[in-house]
Design a protein around this motif. Structure first.
Motif, short mmCIF file in Angstrom:
data_model
loop_
_atom_site.label_atom_id
_atom_site.label_comp_id
_atom_site.label_asym_id
_atom_site.label_seq_id
_atom_site.Cartn_x
_atom_site.Cartn_y
_atom_site.Cartn_z
N VAL A 1 19.27 35.90 1.07
CA VAL A 1 19.05 34.80 0.12
C VAL A 1 18.53 33.64 0.94
CG1 VAL A 1 20.12 33.19 -1.48
CG2 VAL A 1 20.88 35.56 -1.42
N SER A 2 17.44 33.03 0.47
CA SER A 2 16.92 31.86 1.16
C SER A 2 16.74 30.73 0.16
CB SER A 2 15.58 32.17 1.85
OG SER A 2 14.57 32.36 0.89
N ASP A 3 16.61 29.52 0.67
CA ASP A 3 16.39 28.38 -0.21
C ASP A 3 14.90 28.25 -0.51
OD1 ASP A 3 15.38 27.41 2.15
OD2 ASP A 3 16.74 25.70 2.28
N ALA A 4 14.52 27.18 -1.20
CA ALA A 4 13.13 26.99 -1.61
C ALA A 4 12.19 26.78 -0.43
CB ALA A 4 13.03 25.81 -2.57
N ASN A 5 12.74 26.36 0.70
CA ASN A 5 11.92 26.14 1.88
C ASN A 5 11.82 27.37 2.77
OD1 ASN A 5 11.51 23.43 1.18
ND2 ASN A 5 13.46 22.86 2.09
N GLY A 6 12.45 28.46 2.39
CA GLY A 6 12.40 29.68 3.18
C GLY A 6 13.42 29.72 4.30
N ARG A 7 14.44 28.86 4.24
CA ARG A 7 15.50 28.89 5.26
C ARG A 7 16.58 29.86 4.82
NH1 ARG A 7 17.12 22.76 5.92
NH2 ARG A 7 17.52 23.18 3.75
N PRO A 8 17.09 30.69 5.73
CA PRO A 8 18.10 31.68 5.36
C PRO A 8 19.43 31.04 4.98
CG PRO A 8 17.76 31.66 7.72
CD PRO A 8 16.74 30.74 7.14
N ILE A 9 20.06 31.58 3.93
CA ILE A 9 21.35 31.08 3.47
C ILE A 9 22.44 32.13 3.66
CG2 ILE A 9 22.65 30.30 1.46
CD1 ILE A 9 20.10 29.02 0.45
N SER A 10 22.20 33.33 3.16
CA SER A 10 23.22 34.38 3.31
C SER A 10 22.55 35.74 3.44
CB SER A 10 24.20 34.36 2.14
OG SER A 10 23.52 34.60 0.94
N PHE A 11 23.28 36.67 4.07
CA PHE A 11 22.78 38.01 4.33
C PHE A 11 23.82 39.05 3.96
CE2 PHE A 11 20.57 35.40 7.46
CZ PHE A 11 19.26 35.80 7.25
N PHE A 12 23.34 40.26 3.72
CA PHE A 12 24.21 41.40 3.51
C PHE A 12 23.50 42.63 4.05
CE2 PHE A 12 26.15 44.81 0.92
CZ PHE A 12 27.46 44.61 1.26
N LEU A 13 24.19 43.43 4.82
CA LEU A 13 23.62 44.61 5.47
C LEU A 13 24.14 45.86 4.79
CD1 LEU A 13 21.86 45.19 8.04
CD2 LEU A 13 24.00 45.57 9.23
N THR A 14 23.23 46.75 4.41
CA THR A 14 23.61 48.03 3.81
C THR A 14 22.96 49.16 4.58
OG1 THR A 14 21.75 48.00 2.24
CG2 THR A 14 23.85 47.07 1.48
N ALA A 15 23.43 50.36 4.35
CA ALA A 15 22.80 51.53 4.93
C ALA A 15 21.43 51.73 4.29
CB ALA A 15 23.68 52.75 4.72
N GLY A 16 20.54 52.41 4.97
CA GLY A 16 19.17 52.57 4.51
C GLY A 16 18.99 53.21 3.15
N PRO A 17 19.65 54.34 2.88
CA PRO A 17 19.42 55.00 1.59
C PRO A 17 20.18 54.38 0.41
CG PRO A 17 20.80 56.36 2.99
CD PRO A 17 20.37 55.20 3.81
N VAL A 18 20.93 53.32 0.64
CA VAL A 18 21.70 52.68 -0.43
C VAL A 18 20.76 51.86 -1.32
CG1 VAL A 18 23.53 51.00 -0.90
CG2 VAL A 18 23.79 52.64 0.94
N SER A 19 21.03 51.83 -2.59
CA SER A 19 20.20 51.11 -3.55
C SER A 19 20.26 49.60 -3.32
CB SER A 19 20.68 51.43 -4.97
OG SER A 19 20.00 50.63 -5.91
N ASP A 20 19.19 48.91 -3.74
CA ASP A 20 19.15 47.45 -3.64
C ASP A 20 20.18 46.79 -4.55
OD1 ASP A 20 17.16 47.49 -1.77
OD2 ASP A 20 15.54 47.21 -3.21
N TYR A 21 20.65 47.49 -5.55
CA TYR A 21 21.64 46.93 -6.46
C TYR A 21 22.94 46.59 -5.74
CZ TYR A 21 18.55 48.80 -10.06
OH TYR A 21 17.47 49.09 -10.84
N THR A 22 23.27 47.36 -4.71
CA THR A 22 24.48 47.10 -3.93
C THR A 22 24.38 45.75 -3.23
OG1 THR A 22 24.71 49.47 -3.57
CG2 THR A 22 26.01 48.03 -2.16
N GLY A 23 23.23 45.49 -2.63
CA GLY A 23 23.02 44.21 -1.97
C GLY A 23 22.97 43.06 -2.97
N ALA A 24 22.41 43.31 -4.13
CA ALA A 24 22.35 42.28 -5.17
C ALA A 24 23.75 41.92 -5.65
CB ALA A 24 21.50 42.76 -6.34
N ALA A 25 24.58 42.92 -5.85
CA ALA A 25 25.95 42.66 -6.31
C ALA A 25 26.76 41.90 -5.26
CB ALA A 25 26.64 43.98 -6.66
N ALA A 26 26.53 42.23 -3.99
CA ALA A 26 27.28 41.57 -2.92
C ALA A 26 26.86 40.12 -2.74
CB ALA A 26 27.08 42.33 -1.61
N LEU A 27 25.59 39.82 -2.93
CA LEU A 27 25.09 38.46 -2.72
C LEU A 27 25.16 37.58 -3.96
CD1 LEU A 27 21.98 39.20 -0.49
CD2 LEU A 27 24.11 38.11 0.19
#
Length: 129
Positions: free
Chosen positions: A8-34
């Motif tokens: 997740v980044s702000d409007a200026n492109g600065r990083p705010i938060s991250f979440f790391l998942t395994a490669g074959p895991v769906s993007d929905y997992t990262g969306a739910a975590a963030l």
């Protein structure tokens, strides 16, 4: 090891938060975590991988308007602001800045915790520069 870094980044492109998942895991997992770490914003720009009705509803409950194009397999079309969606390149620029750090770009660390620590260190420096 293959991993995905959700950010997740702000409007200026600065990083705010991250979440790391395994490669074959769906993007929905990262969306739910963030979802809980999203800042107060008017719009959420994301790519097609985050297109889900539950995610759109959760954003609406937080008062954020989603600007996410629908997946190609979706039966009904989803309307989104195409002009605003073009600003999504800011997150790509942020990932490019992270990859300026050789340790992050080449992923020397086999352990996910060590890799995530390197990402956090790089993101901290990027945020303040």
């Amino acid at each position: 090891m293959n991993t995905k870094l959700h950010a997740v980044s702000d409007a200026n492109g600065r990083p705010i938060s991250f979440f790391l998942t395994a490669g074959p895991v769906s993007d929905y997992t990262g969306a739910a975590a963030l979802l809980d770490s999203l800042p107060n914003a008017q719009w959420m720009l994301a790519d097609r991988g985050y297109d889900a009705d539950w995610f759109r509803d959760a954003l609406q409950e937080k008062g954020i308007t989603p600007c996410i194009p629908g997946r190609k397999i979706r039966n009904t079309t989803v309307k989104y602001d195409k002009r605003r969606y073009k600003r999504r390149n800011r997150i790509e620029i942020m990932f490019g800045r992270l990859k300026d750090w050789r340790r992050v770009a080449t992923r020397y660390d086999r352990c996910p915790k060590a890799f995530f620590s390197a990402v956090a260190l790089a993101a901290t420096v990027i945020f303040w520069l």
